[in-house]
Design a protein around this motif. Structure first.
Motif, short mmCIF file in Angstrom:
data_model
loop_
_atom_site.label_atom_id
_atom_site.label_comp_id
_atom_site.label_asym_id
_atom_site.label_seq_id
_atom_site.Cartn_x
_atom_site.Cartn_y
_atom_site.Cartn_z
N GLU A 157 -2.02 5.40 1.81
CA GLU A 157 -1.15 6.56 1.95
C GLU A 157 -1.89 7.76 2.55
N ILE A 195 2.20 -2.86 0.19
CA ILE A 195 2.07 -2.09 1.42
C ILE A 195 2.49 -3.01 2.57
N TYR A 209 7.23 1.41 5.65
CA TYR A 209 6.85 1.94 4.34
C TYR A 209 7.70 3.16 3.97
N TYR A 249 8.73 -0.25 -2.37
CA TYR A 249 7.29 -0.43 -2.46
C TYR A 249 6.73 0.25 -3.70
#
Length: 210
Positions: A112, A147, A185, A192
């Protein structure tokens, strides 16, 4: 700069956990980024494909195979591949082999914190389907549940030649505009995040780590 005593705790999830250094985290959900007009996007993808910066974070036994790539024998630099010490300066995240439950938390945070566009390579059988650890209580069978993955390289463990072939394929996909894992994502963020929280029991961090 705000101190910890003056932070607005109402902006954080009300789950009874303590979030250290929360003033350094963004509290905005990720959003997909639409490509610009075709000609400009082709130029950008060409530049991205020829300047791949790999995050230097060995997540499993596959990390052993990454070292020879930078030696004179394989010379990954001629493919535009280099390593970077921090997520902020990286665009390729290689999940090398098995990923343990404890490691998954670091994988999520590192992923991230990488800037868009970013690409994930799943290296080895353990990353694809669990491999020899498919029934282990402490390893992740499918990293793509947590991911997004742009490219799979099978084997246990793949040789450096297979890694180089994987980089060549990744470059082709990037140039073709088919590596949209970061947008995937963002579009499926809740799915997720729910999967991540099923595995990571000590979730002592905000949901957003950029």
């Amino acid at each position: 700069m705000k101190n910890k005593d003056s932070m607005n705790d109402q902006e954080l999830p009300n789950d009874g956990l303590t979030y250290p250094d929360t003033e350094y985290y963004c509290k905005t959900r990720p959003v997909p980024v639409a490509p610009q007009f075709e000609a400009m996007e082709k130029i950008r993808n060409w530049a991205r494909a020829n300047s791949l910066s790999v995050q230097a974070f060995g997540t499993g036994c596959g990390a052993v195979e990454l070292r020879p790539l930078m030696t004179a024998r394989y010379d990954a630099y001629r493919f535009g591949v280099m390593t970077s010490p921090t997520p902020r300066q990286s665009c390729v995240f290689i999940i090398g082999g098995y990923a343990s439950v404890k490691t998954l938390k670091r994988i999520v945070v590192s992923y991230e914190q990488m800037q868009n566009p970013k690409f994930v390579v799943a290296l080895g059988s353990c990353t694809v389907n669990g491999g020899m650890y498919w029934d282990s209580y402490n390893t992740i069978n499918r990293i793509d549940y947590y991911i997004p993955v742009d490219l799979y390289i099978s084997g246990c463990m793949p040789r450096p030649e297979a890694l180089l072939a994987g980089f060549v394929k990744l470059k082709e996909l990037i140039k073709a505009g088919k590596c949209e894992g970061a947008n995937t994502y963002a579009e499926n963020f809740d799915w997720y995040k729910a999967n991540q929280k099923k595995i990571i029991k000590d979730w002592n961090m905000p949901d957003y780590n950029w």
